[in-house]
Design a protein around this motif. Structure first.
Motif, mmCIF file in Angstrom:
data_model
loop_
_atom_site.group_PDB
_atom_site.id
_atom_site.type_symbol
_atom_site.label_atom_id
_atom_site.label_comp_id
_atom_site.label_asym_id
_atom_site.label_seq_id
_atom_site.Cartn_x
_atom_site.Cartn_y
_atom_site.Cartn_z
ATOM 1 N N ASP A 125 0.864 -1.172 0.000
ATOM 2 C CA ASP A 125 0.000 0.000 0.000
ATOM 3 C C ASP A 125 0.903 1.224 0.000
ATOM 4 O O ASP A 125 1.985 1.205 0.588
ATOM 5 C CB ASP A 125 -0.861 -0.024 1.269
ATOM 6 C CG ASP A 125 -1.961 1.001 1.216
ATOM 7 O OD1 ASP A 125 -3.117 0.594 1.090
ATOM 8 O OD2 ASP A 125 -1.652 2.202 1.323
ATOM 9 N N ILE A 127 0.662 3.931 1.575
ATOM 10 C CA ILE A 127 0.872 4.513 2.905
ATOM 11 C C ILE A 127 2.030 3.797 3.603
ATOM 12 O O ILE A 127 2.943 4.441 4.142
ATOM 13 C CB ILE A 127 -0.415 4.437 3.754
ATOM 14 C CG1 ILE A 127 -1.538 5.210 3.062
ATOM 15 C CG2 ILE A 127 -0.176 4.980 5.140
ATOM 16 C CD1 ILE A 127 -2.857 5.140 3.775
ATOM 17 N N TYR A 130 5.310 4.826 2.015
ATOM 18 C CA TYR A 130 5.792 6.145 2.428
ATOM 19 C C TYR A 130 6.398 6.089 3.831
ATOM 20 O O TYR A 130 7.463 6.651 4.077
ATOM 21 C CB TYR A 130 4.639 7.148 2.370
ATOM 22 C CG TYR A 130 4.975 8.475 2.995
ATOM 23 C CD1 TYR A 130 5.895 9.322 2.390
ATOM 24 C CD2 TYR A 130 4.400 8.873 4.192
ATOM 25 C CE1 TYR A 130 6.226 10.531 2.972
ATOM 26 C CE2 TYR A 130 4.727 10.075 4.769
ATOM 27 C CZ TYR A 130 5.643 10.901 4.156
ATOM 28 O OH TYR A 130 5.980 12.090 4.730
ATOM 29 N N LEU A 131 5.715 5.382 4.751
ATOM 30 C CA LEU A 131 6.218 5.332 6.124
ATOM 31 C C LEU A 131 7.557 4.612 6.193
ATOM 32 O O LEU A 131 8.483 5.064 6.875
ATOM 33 C CB LEU A 131 5.198 4.642 7.032
ATOM 34 C CG LEU A 131 3.964 5.486 7.324
ATOM 35 C CD1 LEU A 131 2.982 4.694 8.147
ATOM 36 C CD2 LEU A 131 4.354 6.747 8.054
ATOM 37 N N GLU A 134 10.293 6.894 4.808
ATOM 38 C CA GLU A 134 10.695 7.980 5.710
ATOM 39 C C GLU A 134 11.491 7.454 6.892
ATOM 40 O O GLU A 134 12.456 8.083 7.315
ATOM 41 C CB GLU A 134 9.465 8.746 6.196
ATOM 42 C CG GLU A 134 8.887 9.675 5.157
ATOM 43 C CD GLU A 134 9.846 10.783 4.729
ATOM 44 O OE1 GLU A 134 10.610 11.274 5.569
ATOM 45 O OE2 GLU A 134 9.831 11.126 3.549
ATOM 46 N N ALA A 169 8.563 14.832 -0.991
ATOM 47 C CA ALA A 169 7.385 15.662 -1.273
ATOM 48 C C ALA A 169 6.829 15.331 -2.665
ATOM 49 O O ALA A 169 5.612 15.286 -2.858
ATOM 50 C CB ALA A 169 7.738 17.137 -1.178
ATOM 51 N N LEU A 172 4.888 12.166 -2.460
ATOM 52 C CA LEU A 172 3.561 12.365 -1.875
ATOM 53 C C LEU A 172 2.605 12.989 -2.886
ATOM 54 O O LEU A 172 1.424 12.633 -2.936
ATOM 55 C CB LEU A 172 3.673 13.253 -0.639
ATOM 56 C CG LEU A 172 4.208 12.539 0.582
ATOM 57 C CD1 LEU A 172 4.452 13.519 1.690
ATOM 58 C CD2 LEU A 172 3.252 11.465 1.030
ATOM 59 N N TYR A 173 3.099 13.917 -3.688
ATOM 60 C CA TYR A 173 2.220 14.523 -4.695
ATOM 61 C C TYR A 173 1.770 13.466 -5.696
ATOM 62 O O TYR A 173 0.601 13.437 -6.097
ATOM 63 C CB TYR A 173 2.932 15.684 -5.392
ATOM 64 C CG TYR A 173 1.972 16.717 -5.938
ATOM 65 C CD1 TYR A 173 1.279 17.539 -5.062
ATOM 66 C CD2 TYR A 173 1.731 16.837 -7.291
ATOM 67 C CE1 TYR A 173 0.383 18.468 -5.535
ATOM 68 C CE2 TYR A 173 0.836 17.772 -7.779
ATOM 69 C CZ TYR A 173 0.173 18.588 -6.895
ATOM 70 O OH TYR A 173 -0.727 19.498 -7.362
ATOM 71 N N ILE A 175 1.487 10.272 -5.008
ATOM 72 C CA ILE A 175 0.511 9.432 -4.303
ATOM 73 C C ILE A 175 -0.859 10.104 -4.305
ATOM 74 O O ILE A 175 -1.881 9.465 -4.556
ATOM 75 C CB ILE A 175 0.976 9.154 -2.853
ATOM 76 C CG1 ILE A 175 2.206 8.262 -2.846
ATOM 77 C CG2 ILE A 175 -0.141 8.501 -2.049
ATOM 78 C CD1 ILE A 175 2.770 7.996 -1.471
ATOM 79 N N SER A 176 -0.886 11.427 -4.046
ATOM 80 C CA SER A 176 -2.183 12.089 -3.947
ATOM 81 C C SER A 176 -2.889 12.086 -5.304
ATOM 82 O O SER A 176 -4.116 11.939 -5.365
ATOM 83 C CB SER A 176 -2.022 13.506 -3.387
ATOM 84 O OG SER A 176 -1.972 14.451 -4.411
ATOM 85 N N TYR A 179 -4.248 8.632 -5.825
ATOM 86 C CA TYR A 179 -5.411 8.442 -4.940
ATOM 87 C C TYR A 179 -6.632 9.128 -5.524
ATOM 88 O O TYR A 179 -7.724 8.566 -5.533
ATOM 89 C CB TYR A 179 -5.074 8.985 -3.551
ATOM 90 C CG TYR A 179 -6.220 8.956 -2.587
ATOM 91 C CD1 TYR A 179 -6.778 7.743 -2.203
ATOM 92 C CD2 TYR A 179 -6.746 10.133 -2.068
ATOM 93 C CE1 TYR A 179 -7.834 7.700 -1.324
ATOM 94 C CE2 TYR A 179 -7.801 10.103 -1.178
ATOM 95 C CZ TYR A 179 -8.340 8.888 -0.819
ATOM 96 O OH TYR A 179 -9.383 8.856 0.045
ATOM 97 N N GLY A 183 -8.965 6.383 -6.362
ATOM 98 C CA GLY A 183 -9.737 6.275 -5.137
ATOM 99 C C GLY A 183 -9.190 5.254 -4.158
ATOM 100 O O GLY A 183 -9.876 4.871 -3.218
ATOM 101 N N THR A 184 -7.962 4.807 -4.365
ATOM 102 C CA THR A 184 -7.389 3.846 -3.434
ATOM 103 C C THR A 184 -5.876 4.039 -3.364
ATOM 104 O O THR A 184 -5.293 4.720 -4.206
ATOM 105 C CB THR A 184 -7.712 2.399 -3.851
ATOM 106 O OG1 THR A 184 -7.109 1.527 -2.912
ATOM 107 C CG2 THR A 184 -7.175 2.092 -5.233
ATOM 108 N N THR A 185 -5.246 3.442 -2.331
ATOM 109 C CA THR A 185 -3.794 3.506 -2.263
ATOM 110 C C THR A 185 -3.216 2.091 -2.271
ATOM 111 O O THR A 185 -2.014 1.916 -2.119
ATOM 112 C CB THR A 185 -3.327 4.231 -0.987
ATOM 113 O OG1 THR A 185 -4.013 3.655 0.122
ATOM 114 C CG2 THR A 185 -3.602 5.704 -1.041
ATOM 115 N N ASP A 186 -4.080 1.095 -2.432
ATOM 116 C CA ASP A 186 -3.623 -0.293 -2.446
ATOM 117 C C ASP A 186 -3.042 -0.625 -3.813
ATOM 118 O O ASP A 186 -3.664 -0.357 -4.848
ATOM 119 C CB ASP A 186 -4.792 -1.215 -2.133
ATOM 120 C CG ASP A 186 -4.359 -2.643 -2.008
ATOM 121 O OD1 ASP A 186 -4.058 -3.061 -0.883
ATOM 122 O OD2 ASP A 186 -4.303 -3.329 -3.047
#
Lengths: 478, 100
Positions: A125, A127, A130-131, A134, A169, A172-173, A175-176, A179, A183-186
């Protein structure tokens, strides 16, 4: 929302190695308070890694609603990370005493960084991805600046930090946008959404793939996002440089492979169009800029940039054979690169930096064994048989050829011929020049063990390559 | 109700201001603030998407981004202080110990 009491405990089996790793890393962080001998902490961290490696074997599966995937692919990467930690700790023990930064946090930071890499390799996923990224990056920033009183180390940490956060950054852009589009991050859901709606060619999708490519290129040090690498590799403590050149790079390739082959699998034509110029530029800049270097750490930095270019070929091939050759190459790369850095570390002694290429002049006369080891690693990095580096490149270029990118493989071979110049220059300096300065080697049992492991692995895989590649083939069949 | 496009435009503009600031300013603290601006631009678009899609994932990611940004700020400022102690400057142009 209505089912608040029906909380179902997720299956913790697949994530057990990471949980244990977190606990042990925290324990090591605390043990610094009571244990005065730092060698004991180093020993503990190797034991922790051994425990985690043992747990890795028994934990496979998908958990947390597909956010965490422990499959063969992630397992292979985690083995590379474990290897990276063990070799780095072995070469660090004496080095950080010489550099007067003998603190216990060093080892726990390495373990936390590795934990981040493990999460990245297992991310199902965006998320989790990203974690993990980082966690890895933040620990590595601190490690790069670990020589607190050395201005070069401060500067390295600063540059790494600024450009690293800039790149995340962009991630993340990307990813957004993904998304918003799907409509998902999987990762699997993104993949099926893209193929069902026929989104390949969609400008938003292409833009977000460019954003992902930017962020991952930064992590693997690919051109044009490589500018940090030479400065950071030079300024950071050498043991950390060895760690950084293998771990975060391998983790970057793990997420690159997972995201581009799984999530964006349906849009292959677009992302190969992005990655091919990056790969060619990376090989060109890495190999050509390395020629003019006078500092060996900088030279190895450009060499590691060039190697990222070769490895990208396997991703561009896009087949499971290509992915297997990427895994195989990263495994081999861990041995040969850390081996080379171990020799660099040996030259560092009290009051003597030993990171200039001219320091290697006549090393074969004064220290024949160290010179012979460096010779093996340089041959392997060039890709000369019978070393492992040759087999790694062979499989990588073969996978590109069989995927129809013959011209790309030919380009890579040409650049790898250029690389012979600067690798063999070190060999020439060691064997054909007279020693100018009396070089004192700072050998220790840890470094001796690390060198023994790496040199045996490099020669053994070079002669019997089939074992590693067959394991990598099983792992890449995701 | 404010249409989704407005949020996305705001997010893109703030992100571009961040990128521009990072690339043109030479003071580390300001470059650092530009990065925070970029992260917050992403947060705006994620929350807007999350509301528009009626899906919680975006907001969960925003919470994580804010948390990580705090950790990042702590480490970034620590590095700046370590640098400032050795060399009385916060200008990237004066960080030129390594060349080649």
């Amino acid at each position: 929302m209505t089912n608040l009491t029906g909380f179902i405990m997720p299956d913790l089996g697949p994530v057990m190695p990471e949980i244990v790793m977190t606990c042990l890393a925290l324990l090591i962080l605390l043990s610094e308070l009571v244990i005065k001998r730092k060698e004991t902490i180093a020993f503990f961290s190797i034991v922790s890694v051994a425990i985690v490696t043992y747990l890795l074997a028994g934990s496979t599966g998908t958990t947390f609603n597909g956010m965490f995937i422990a499959d063969g692919y992630s397992l292979f990467f985690k083995l590379i990370f474990m290897l990276n930690v063990i070799l780095t700790v072995l070469i660090s023990v004496k080095y950080i005493v010489i550099e007067k930064v003998n603190f216990g946090e060093y080892y726990s930071l390495i373990l936390f960084s590795t934990l981040g890499m493990m999460l990245m390799a297992s991310a199902g996923d965006l998320i989790t991805l990203y974690l993990g990224l980082e966690l890895m990056a933040l620990s590595t920033y601190v490690l790069a600046g670990f020589l607190r009183h050395d201005i070069k180390s401060n500067e390295a940490a600063m540059k790494y930090f600024l450009l690293g956060s800039f790149a995340s950054a962009f991630l993340l852009y990307g990813i957004s946008m993904i998304y918003g589009l799907t409509g998902t991050t999987d990762l699997h859901a993104i993949s099926s959404y893209i193929s069902q709606k026929g989104l390949s060619g969609n400008p938003v999708l292409t833009l977000s793939m460019i954003m992902f490519a930017v962020a991952f290129s930064f992590k693997i040090a690919a051109v044009p996002f490589h500018m940090w690498a030479p400065d950071v590799y030079e300024g950071a403590p050498t043991s950390v440089t060895a760690f950084m050149s293998v771990g975060p790079k391998a983790a970057g390739f793990a997420v690159l492979g997972r995201v581009f082959l799984t999530a964006f699998g349906a849009a292959r034509i677009e992302w190969t169009g992005i990655l091919i110029p990056i790969a060619i530029l990376t090989m060109a800049v890495g190999n050509i800029a390395a020629i003019s270097q006078t500092n060996i750490k900088r030279m190895l930095a450009y060499s590691s940039i060039a190697h990222a270019g070769y490895i990208l070929l396997g991703i561009i091939a896009g087949t499971s054979e290509g992915m297997a050759s990427v895994l195989n190459y990263l495994f081999i790369y861990a041995f040969m690169n850390i081996g080379a850095f171990a020799v660099v570390i040996m030259l560092r002694s009290e009051g003597f930096k030993g990171d200039n290429i001219s320091d290697y002049e006549g090393l074969a006369k004064t220290h024949p064994l160290a010179a012979a080891l460096m010779l093996v690693f340089m041959f392997s990095l060039t890709g000369i048989p019978p070393t492992a580096g040759f087999m790694g490149k062979f499989y990588l270029f073969m996978s590109a050829v069989s995927a129809g990118y013959t011209w790309l493989a030919v380009t890579a071979v040409i650049f790898s011929a250029i690389s012979a110049y600067f690798y063999l220059r070190i060999v020439m300096y060691m064997y054909m020049k007279e020693p100018k300065t009396a070089v004192q080697l700072s050998a220790s049992p840890g470094i001796a063990l690390a060198l023994a492991i790496t040199v045996i692995a490099v020669l053994l895989i070079g002669v019997f390559p089939s074992k590693v590649i067959s394991v990598a083939r099983i792992a890449a069949g995701f | 109700m404010v249409p989704l496009n407005w949020y996305l435009m705001l997010s893109a503009v703030v992100f571009m201001i961040g990128v521009f600031g990072f690339l043109t300013r030479r003071n580390i603290i300001i470059m650092f603030m530009s990065i925070e601006l970029m992260l917050n631009a992403v947060n705006i678009s994620l929350v807007a998407f999350s509301h528009y899609l009626q899906d919680m994932r975006g907001q969960i990611l925003v919470i994580f981004i804010i948390t990580v940004a705090a950790a990042e700020a702590a480490i970034g400022l620590a590095i700046i202080i370590a640098l400032f102690r050795n060399k009385d400057t916060v200008h990237v142009d004066e960080m030129n110990e390594m060349k080649g």
